[in-house]
Design a protein around this motif. Structure first.
Motif, PDB file in Angstrom:
ATOM      1  N   UNK A  34      32.915  39.291  35.170  1.00 17.31           N
ATOM      2  CA  UNK A  34      34.115  39.110  34.827  1.00 17.31           C
ATOM      3  C   UNK A  34      34.574  38.148  33.520  1.00 17.31           C
ATOM      4  N   UNK A  35      33.483  37.469  32.846  1.00 15.93           N
ATOM      5  CA  UNK A  35      34.076  36.488  31.824  1.00 15.93           C
ATOM      6  C   UNK A  35      34.279  37.658  30.387  1.00 15.93           C
ATOM      7  N   UNK A  36      33.444  38.378  30.213  1.00 13.83           N
ATOM      8  CA  UNK A  36      33.166  39.826  29.833  1.00 13.83           C
ATOM      9  C   UNK A  36      34.644  40.288  29.234  1.00 13.83           C
ATOM     10  N   UNK A  37      34.851  41.245  30.415  1.00  5.19           N
ATOM     11  CA  UNK A  37      36.021  42.039  30.510  1.00  5.19           C
ATOM     12  C   UNK A  37      36.897  41.280  30.147  1.00  5.19           C
ATOM     13  N   UNK A  38      37.383  39.969  30.507  1.00  2.95           N
ATOM     14  CA  UNK A  38      38.431  39.622  30.365  1.00  2.95           C
ATOM     15  C   UNK A  38      38.585  39.098  28.647  1.00  2.95           C
ATOM     16  N   UNK A  39      37.885  39.021  28.724  1.00  3.81           N
ATOM     17  CA  UNK A  39      37.408  38.074  27.335  1.00  3.81           C
ATOM     18  C   UNK A  39      38.275  39.746  26.483  1.00  3.81           C
ATOM     19  N   UNK A  40      37.369  40.133  26.577  1.00  6.90           N
ATOM     20  CA  UNK A  40      37.316  42.202  25.915  1.00  6.90           C
ATOM     21  C   UNK A  40      38.816  42.488  25.459  1.00  6.90           C
ATOM     22  N   UNK A  75      25.719  47.355  49.282  1.00  7.40           N
ATOM     23  CA  UNK A  75      26.729  48.542  50.218  1.00  7.40           C
ATOM     24  C   UNK A  75      28.420  47.954  49.819  1.00  7.40           C
ATOM     25  N   UNK A  76      28.765  48.858  49.965  1.00  6.25           N
ATOM     26  CA  UNK A  76      30.503  48.846  49.808  1.00  6.25           C
ATOM     27  C   UNK A  76      30.908  48.414  48.717  1.00  6.25           C
ATOM     28  N   UNK A  77      30.795  48.706  47.456  1.00 10.77           N
ATOM     29  CA  UNK A  77      31.869  48.470  46.068  1.00 10.77           C
ATOM     30  C   UNK A  77      33.235  48.465  46.743  1.00 10.77           C
ATOM     31  N   UNK A  78      33.531  48.733  47.577  1.00 12.35           N
ATOM     32  CA  UNK A  78      35.372  47.728  47.642  1.00 12.35           C
ATOM     33  C   UNK A  78      35.761  46.953  47.720  1.00 12.35           C
ATOM     34  N   UNK A  79      34.877  45.814  48.428  1.00 14.67           N
ATOM     35  CA  UNK A  79      34.802  44.839  48.003  1.00 14.67           C
ATOM     36  C   UNK A  79      35.253  43.885  47.601  1.00 14.67           C
ATOM     37  N   UNK A  80      34.608  44.140  45.652  1.00 16.18           N
ATOM     38  CA  UNK A  80      34.970  44.119  44.621  1.00 16.18           C
ATOM     39  C   UNK A  80      36.646  44.192  44.385  1.00 16.18           C
ATOM     40  N   UNK A  81      37.118  46.407  44.368  1.00 16.23           N
ATOM     41  CA  UNK A  81      38.264  45.875  43.915  1.00 16.23           C
ATOM     42  C   UNK A  81      38.863  45.027  45.048  1.00 16.23           C
ATOM     43  N   UNK A  82      38.733  44.542  46.062  1.00 15.60           N
ATOM     44  CA  UNK A  82      40.130  44.259  46.561  1.00 15.60           C
ATOM     45  C   UNK A  82      40.193  43.028  46.394  1.00 15.60           C
ATOM     46  N   UNK A  83      38.721  41.937  46.096  1.00 17.15           N
ATOM     47  CA  UNK A  83      38.901  40.613  45.899  1.00 17.15           C
ATOM     48  C   UNK A  83      38.576  40.089  44.081  1.00 17.15           C
ATOM     49  N   UNK A  88      34.439  46.594  39.016  1.00 14.91           N
ATOM     50  CA  UNK A  88      33.904  47.493  40.737  1.00 14.91           C
ATOM     51  C   UNK A  88      32.706  48.164  39.840  1.00 14.91           C
ATOM     52  N   UNK A  89      33.255  49.319  38.849  1.00 13.10           N
ATOM     53  CA  UNK A  89      32.378  50.629  38.408  1.00 13.10           C
ATOM     54  C   UNK A  89      30.826  49.946  37.529  1.00 13.10           C
ATOM     55  N   UNK A  90      31.662  48.348  36.518  1.00 12.27           N
ATOM     56  CA  UNK A  90      29.936  47.415  36.126  1.00 12.27           C
ATOM     57  C   UNK A  90      29.572  47.206  37.089  1.00 12.27           C
TER      58      UNK A  90
END
Length: 309
Positions: free
Chosen positions: A254-260, A292-300, A281-283
């Motif tokens: 998240x740090x790297x993505x936001x900075x980018x 399991x349950x990667x959708x947890x990421x985009x939800x939260x 989420x993909x990263x």
């Protein structure tokens, strides 16, 4: 071993210590687990599910195994999938127990979550669960004295973690440690953070501190088995190490993505936010392909993202 639910049910048995049963809600309830400790003459439940209907399903599953009365429901932390179902347990005669801090946080979390779920169209004002009530609170520690000399040891942890406050429960007779969503073993974590004064307030540092405190408090031989609010059971050292590694990696991503994003960072609070959450989420899926349950990421993940802006 008896099985209570069709998804990931993993009861453990102790010849003299009773039984621990697991009910998993499946995707309808975000794969939330309710645990039942059956002493042989009474039952203590841990965490209440996202709706009273799911709580009733959990209780019905328990009734396939035992008719012993549910005397207590312990709420480990103030998230709606832990407390919304509490009225179903109270209807069974259970006394609802939570830490003072969790009980104090429930009204604010309930209001925030109700607004969110109604706003998304998943519920109406009338159909969202009523605010749960707590019957008894504790500060720091509490021992539930059960039948046949058995106990459950409740204790608060020092830092905000997955939520604004966190309690855990040790069942000495089974060497079982119930920790709510502090551990999502082999399942993607809920990264929203605690709801504090109407704001999602994630604290990865606090979460890691709680995990380290867990290990310091309960380490021993044999190691207790950790039962998290989602995911699989694991021995304490494995559960703690894997969860810390996940949280550190998630924060770095998240740090790297936001900075980018640079000058486009404002897209994180606009109509483009969803595509960014999906990219994060993909990263994380790539970093933890077996979880399991990667959708947890985009939800939260919005909570952690907004804390980094």
């Amino acid at each position: 071993r008896p099985v209570l639910a069709t998804q990931d049910a993993s009861p453990v048995a102790g010849a003299e210590g009773g039984m621990l049963y697991t009910f998993d809600s499946g995707e309808a309830g975000f794969f939330t687990k309710t645990y039942f400790y059956d002493t042989g003459s009474e039952v203590v439940a841990f965490d209440a599910q996202f709706t009273p209907e799911l709580a009733e399903a959990a209780i019905a599953s328990l009734r396939e195994q035992t008719d012993n009365p549910i005397t207590y429901l312990v709420i480990t932390h103030p998230n709606p999938d832990k407390f919304n179902g509490a009225p179903a347990f109270q209807a069974e005669g259970a006394e609802v127990i939570a830490s003072e801090a969790t009980a104090a946080a429930i009204p604010g979390v309930h209001a925030y979550k109700k607004a969110g779920f109604v706003g998304m169209g998943m519920f109406t004002e009338e159909t969202y669960p009523q605010q749960a009530t707590v019957d008894e609170t504790f500060s720091d520690t509490m021992t539930l004295e059960l039948s046949d000399g058995k106990t459950v040891e409740l204790s608060e942890l020092s830092a905000p973690g997955v939520s604004s406050t966190q309690a855990v429960a040790l069942i000495p007779e089974l060497n079982a440690l119930i920790v709510g969503d502090l551990v999502h073993h082999q399942l993607h974590a809920w990264l929203e953070g605690g709801i504090v004064e109407g704001q999602a307030t994630p604290t990865i540092e606090g979460w890691i501190a709680d995990l380290q405190e867990l290990e310091e408090r309960f380490a021993g031989e044999p190691e207790p088995t950790v039962y998290g609010g989602r995911g699989e059971a694991a021995v304490l050292s494995e559960a703690v190490a894997d969860q810390i590694a996940y949280l550190e990696q998630a924060e770095q991503i998240v740090d790297d993505y936001v900075a980018g994003l640079g000058d486009d960072v404002d897209e994180l609070s606009g109509p483009e936010a969803g595509k960014h959450y999906a990219a994060i989420q993909a990263e994380l899926e790539q970093a933890f392909p077996d979880y399991a349950f990667p959708d947890m990421i985009s939800f939260s993940v919005y909570g952690l993202v907004n804390a980094k802006r």
